[in-house]
Design a protein around this motif. Sequence first.
Motif, PDB file in Angstrom:
ATOM      1  N   VAL A 273     -17.420  -6.775  -5.828  1.00  0.00           N
ATOM      2  CA  VAL A 273     -17.260  -7.672  -6.967  1.00  0.00           C
ATOM      3  C   VAL A 273     -16.057  -7.237  -7.790  1.00  0.00           C
ATOM      4  CG1 VAL A 273     -18.349  -8.613  -9.048  1.00  0.00           C
ATOM      5  CG2 VAL A 273     -19.754  -8.083  -7.031  1.00  0.00           C
ATOM      6  N   GLY A 274     -15.188  -8.189  -8.074  1.00  0.00           N
ATOM      7  CA  GLY A 274     -14.027  -7.925  -8.911  1.00  0.00           C
ATOM      8  C   GLY A 274     -12.839  -7.435  -8.102  1.00  0.00           C
ATOM      9  N   ARG A 275     -11.673  -7.634  -8.659  1.00  0.00           N
ATOM     10  CA  ARG A 275     -10.441  -7.302  -7.946  1.00  0.00           C
ATOM     11  C   ARG A 275     -10.340  -5.837  -7.552  1.00  0.00           C
ATOM     12  NH1 ARG A 275      -6.416 -10.844 -11.629  1.00  0.00           N
ATOM     13  NH2 ARG A 275      -6.643 -12.820 -10.495  1.00  0.00           N
ATOM     14  N   GLU A 276     -10.788  -4.941  -8.420  1.00  0.00           N
ATOM     15  CA  GLU A 276     -10.659  -3.507  -8.106  1.00  0.00           C
ATOM     16  C   GLU A 276     -11.527  -3.127  -6.906  1.00  0.00           C
ATOM     17  OE1 GLU A 276      -9.036   0.074  -7.941  1.00  0.00           O
ATOM     18  OE2 GLU A 276      -8.310  -1.554  -9.207  1.00  0.00           O
ATOM     19  N   GLU A 277     -12.775  -3.597  -6.870  1.00  0.00           N
ATOM     20  CA  GLU A 277     -13.635  -3.302  -5.715  1.00  0.00           C
ATOM     21  C   GLU A 277     -13.090  -3.952  -4.447  1.00  0.00           C
ATOM     22  OE1 GLU A 277     -17.856  -3.919  -6.007  1.00  0.00           O
ATOM     23  OE2 GLU A 277     -17.997  -2.771  -7.862  1.00  0.00           O
ATOM     24  N   ILE A 278     -12.583  -5.176  -4.585  1.00  0.00           N
ATOM     25  CA  ILE A 278     -12.007  -5.876  -3.429  1.00  0.00           C
ATOM     26  C   ILE A 278     -10.786  -5.111  -2.919  1.00  0.00           C
ATOM     27  CG2 ILE A 278     -10.802  -7.989  -2.703  1.00  0.00           C
ATOM     28  CD1 ILE A 278     -12.803  -9.486  -4.631  1.00  0.00           C
TER      29      ILE A 278
END
Length: 107
Positions: A40-45
Motif C-alpha cells: 500500500v502506498g508508493r513507498e511500499e510499492i
Amino acid sequence: MKLPGNIEGLIKAQNGLDSTAFAEYFTPEATVSDEGSSYVGREEIKQWIEQATEKYQMQMKPINFTQTGARADLTVEVTGTFPGSPAVLQYHLDLEGTLIDSLKIVG
C-alpha cells in the motif's frame, strides 16, 4: 498495439529497472497485490518492485491491453532469472486519471 502513456511509462520504468519511476505511476494510496501479498502506498510499492527486480532482473513485454472506463487489463510476458521464465501474467488495473490506483497481478 497502442498503449496509454501511463502504461507505456510503467513498462519502460520496469524494463529500465527504475523502481522510483515505476512507483510514480501509482496514486499515493495505491495498492498492489502480487503472489499473496499486498503493498500500500508508493513507498511500499517502490520497495516491492525494487526487491523483485533485484532478485529476478525482470523485463516486461506487453502482449494485449484492453480498457473500459477506469478498468484496464494488461497481459505481459515477463522474463527474468526466476523459475519458469518466461511467464505470461495478467495485470488487472484500476485507474484514477493517469495514475494507477490498484494493480492485481495474476499468473
